[in-house]
Design an enzyme around this catalytic site. Sequence first.
Site, PDB file in Angstrom:
ATOM      1  N   GLY A 165       0.819  -1.200   0.000  1.00  0.00           N
ATOM      2  CA  GLY A 165       0.000   0.000   0.000  1.00  0.00           C
ATOM      3  C   GLY A 165       0.855   1.253   0.000  1.00  0.00           C
ATOM      4  O   GLY A 165       1.990   1.254   0.485  1.00  0.00           O
ATOM      5  N   TYR A 166       0.275   2.319  -0.527  1.00  0.00           N
ATOM      6  CA  TYR A 166       1.003   3.575  -0.686  1.00  0.00           C
ATOM      7  C   TYR A 166       0.470   4.632   0.271  1.00  0.00           C
ATOM      8  O   TYR A 166      -0.708   4.953   0.262  1.00  0.00           O
ATOM      9  CB  TYR A 166       0.914   4.046  -2.145  1.00  0.00           C
ATOM     10  N   LEU A 167       1.384   5.172   1.106  1.00  0.00           N
ATOM     11  CA  LEU A 167       1.050   6.262   2.012  1.00  0.00           C
ATOM     12  C   LEU A 167       1.182   7.589   1.271  1.00  0.00           C
ATOM     13  O   LEU A 167       0.426   8.525   1.526  1.00  0.00           O
ATOM     14  CB  LEU A 167       1.966   6.248   3.238  1.00  0.00           C
TER      15      LEU A 167
END
Length: 161
Positions: free
Chosen positions: A30-32
Amino acid sequence: MGREIERKFLIKASEWAKLDKPGGKHLRQGYLVSAPNKTIRVRTTDDKAWITIKGISVGASRLEYEYEIPLGEGLELLDNFAEAELEKIRYEIHHQAKLWEVDVFLGDNNGLIVAEIELDSEDEKFELPEWVAEEVTQEKKYYNSNLTKHPFKLWKINVQK
Protein backbone atom coordinates in the site's frame (compact mmCIF):
# COMPACT_ATOMS: atom_id res chain seq x y z
CA MET A 1 22.74 6.87 0.17
CA GLY A 2 20.46 4.08 -1.07
CA ARG A 3 20.17 3.64 -4.80
CA GLU A 4 18.11 1.11 -6.71
CA ILE A 5 18.96 0.18 -10.29
CA GLU A 6 16.12 -1.96 -11.58
CA ARG A 7 14.84 -3.02 -14.98
CA LYS A 8 11.33 -4.36 -15.65
CA PHE A 9 10.17 -6.84 -18.27
CA LEU A 10 6.93 -8.44 -19.32
CA ILE A 11 6.71 -12.21 -19.23
CA LYS A 12 5.80 -14.70 -21.92
CA ALA A 13 2.82 -16.21 -20.10
CA SER A 14 2.99 -19.51 -21.99
CA GLU A 15 6.70 -19.99 -21.08
CA TRP A 16 6.08 -18.88 -17.49
CA ALA A 17 3.31 -21.49 -17.09
CA LYS A 18 5.75 -24.27 -18.10
CA LEU A 19 8.55 -23.09 -15.79
CA ASP A 20 9.35 -25.17 -12.71
CA LYS A 21 9.33 -22.47 -10.04
CA PRO A 22 9.62 -22.26 -6.26
CA GLY A 23 6.66 -21.32 -4.07
CA GLY A 24 5.74 -17.67 -4.19
CA LYS A 25 5.17 -15.16 -1.40
CA HIS A 26 1.90 -13.28 -1.08
CA LEU A 27 2.58 -9.53 -0.87
CA ARG A 28 0.20 -6.82 0.21
CA GLN A 29 1.49 -3.38 -0.77
CA GLY A 30 0.00 0.00 0.00
CA TYR A 31 1.00 3.58 -0.69
CA LEU A 32 1.05 6.26 2.01
CA VAL A 33 2.36 8.81 -0.51
CA SER A 34 2.27 8.39 -4.28
CA ALA A 35 3.48 11.48 -6.12
CA PRO A 36 5.38 11.84 -9.40
CA ASN A 37 8.66 12.56 -7.59
CA LYS A 38 8.37 10.17 -4.62
CA THR A 39 6.51 7.24 -3.11
CA ILE A 40 6.28 5.94 0.43
CA ARG A 41 4.93 2.44 0.61
CA VAL A 42 4.34 -0.32 3.13
CA ARG A 43 4.69 -3.95 2.08
CA THR A 44 3.81 -7.06 4.06
CA THR A 45 4.22 -10.79 3.65
CA ASP A 46 2.73 -13.37 6.00
CA ASP A 47 5.44 -12.73 8.59
CA LYS A 48 7.33 -9.51 7.78
CA ALA A 49 6.75 -5.85 6.89
CA TRP A 50 8.80 -3.02 5.38
CA ILE A 51 8.45 0.68 4.79
CA THR A 52 10.11 1.96 1.64
CA ILE A 53 10.80 5.48 0.41
CA LYS A 54 11.58 5.87 -3.31
CA GLY A 55 12.58 8.93 -5.30
CA ILE A 56 11.98 9.81 -8.92
CA SER A 57 13.30 7.40 -11.56
CA VAL A 58 16.09 8.61 -13.80
CA GLY A 59 16.68 5.91 -16.39
CA ALA A 60 16.62 2.66 -14.45
CA SER A 61 17.90 4.30 -11.21
CA ARG A 62 16.31 6.01 -8.25
CA LEU A 63 16.92 6.67 -4.60
CA GLU A 64 15.51 3.96 -2.36
CA TYR A 65 15.48 3.50 1.40
CA GLU A 66 13.85 0.38 2.84
CA TYR A 67 13.47 -0.60 6.49
CA GLU A 68 11.94 -3.64 8.11
CA ILE A 69 9.23 -2.76 10.62
CA PRO A 70 7.15 -4.93 12.97
CA LEU A 71 4.46 -6.85 11.07
CA GLY A 72 1.67 -5.53 13.31
CA GLU A 73 2.69 -1.94 12.58
CA GLY A 74 2.89 -2.66 8.85
CA LEU A 75 -0.65 -4.06 8.83
CA GLU A 76 -1.87 -1.11 10.89
CA LEU A 77 -0.29 1.36 8.46
CA LEU A 78 -1.89 -0.41 5.50
CA ASP A 79 -5.31 -0.57 7.17
CA ASN A 80 -5.35 3.03 8.40
CA PHE A 81 -3.13 5.14 6.14
CA ALA A 82 -2.72 3.54 2.70
CA GLU A 83 -4.29 5.64 -0.05
CA ALA A 84 -4.17 2.72 -2.49
CA GLU A 85 -3.17 -0.96 -2.41
CA LEU A 86 -2.37 -3.92 -4.58
CA GLU A 87 -1.66 -7.60 -4.03
CA LYS A 88 0.60 -9.99 -5.86
CA ILE A 89 2.46 -13.26 -5.59
CA ARG A 90 6.23 -12.83 -5.88
CA TYR A 91 8.48 -15.58 -7.17
CA GLU A 92 12.26 -15.42 -6.81
CA ILE A 93 13.98 -17.07 -9.77
CA HIS A 94 17.75 -17.40 -10.11
CA HIS A 95 19.07 -17.27 -13.67
CA GLN A 96 22.75 -16.98 -14.64
CA ALA A 97 23.79 -15.82 -11.13
CA LYS A 98 21.12 -13.09 -11.08
CA LEU A 99 17.95 -12.88 -9.03
CA TRP A 100 14.75 -12.19 -10.94
CA GLU A 101 11.67 -11.18 -8.95
CA VAL A 102 8.55 -12.12 -10.86
CA ASP A 103 5.27 -10.58 -9.72
CA VAL A 104 2.00 -12.25 -10.62
CA PHE A 105 -0.59 -9.60 -9.85
CA LEU A 106 -3.95 -10.27 -8.22
CA GLY A 107 -7.25 -8.41 -7.95
CA ASP A 108 -7.71 -5.53 -10.39
CA ASN A 109 -4.29 -6.30 -11.91
CA ASN A 110 -4.97 -10.01 -12.44
CA GLY A 111 -3.42 -11.24 -15.68
CA LEU A 112 -0.36 -9.00 -15.46
CA ILE A 113 3.03 -10.63 -14.83
CA VAL A 114 6.15 -8.47 -14.53
CA ALA A 115 9.76 -9.50 -13.88
CA GLU A 116 12.32 -7.22 -12.27
CA ILE A 117 16.07 -7.51 -12.02
CA GLU A 118 18.25 -5.34 -9.78
CA LEU A 119 21.64 -4.41 -11.17
CA ASP A 120 24.87 -2.94 -9.85
CA SER A 121 25.11 -0.43 -12.72
CA GLU A 122 22.81 0.79 -15.50
CA ASP A 123 25.08 -0.69 -18.17
CA GLU A 124 25.56 -4.08 -16.48
CA LYS A 125 25.22 -6.97 -18.92
CA PHE A 126 22.92 -9.91 -18.12
CA GLU A 127 21.22 -12.75 -19.93
CA LEU A 128 17.46 -12.76 -20.42
CA PRO A 129 15.69 -15.98 -19.44
CA GLU A 130 13.60 -17.62 -22.17
CA TRP A 131 10.39 -16.61 -20.33
CA VAL A 132 11.16 -12.88 -20.51
CA ALA A 133 9.53 -10.79 -23.23
CA GLU A 134 9.82 -7.05 -23.86
CA GLU A 135 11.38 -4.48 -21.53
CA VAL A 136 9.02 -1.96 -19.91
CA THR A 137 11.42 -0.17 -17.53
CA GLN A 138 10.58 3.28 -18.91
CA GLU A 139 6.82 2.71 -19.11
CA LYS A 140 5.31 4.35 -16.04
CA LYS A 141 2.03 2.44 -16.31
CA TYR A 142 3.92 -0.63 -15.02
CA TYR A 143 5.06 1.08 -11.81
CA ASN A 144 3.27 -0.54 -8.89
CA SER A 145 2.14 2.84 -7.59
CA ASN A 146 0.48 3.55 -10.95
CA LEU A 147 -1.14 0.10 -11.05
CA THR A 148 -3.07 1.07 -7.91
CA LYS A 149 -4.55 4.09 -9.73
CA HIS A 150 -4.92 2.64 -13.24
CA PRO A 151 -5.16 -1.15 -12.83
CA PHE A 152 -4.51 -3.60 -15.62
CA LYS A 153 -8.19 -4.59 -15.90
CA LEU A 154 -8.97 -1.08 -17.20
CA TRP A 155 -6.35 -1.07 -19.95
CA LYS A 156 -7.83 -1.18 -23.44
CA ILE A 157 -5.31 -3.66 -24.81
CA ASN A 158 -4.33 -6.78 -22.88
CA VAL A 159 -0.55 -6.77 -23.30
CA GLN A 160 0.14 -10.40 -22.40
CA LYS A 161 -1.09 -13.53 -24.13
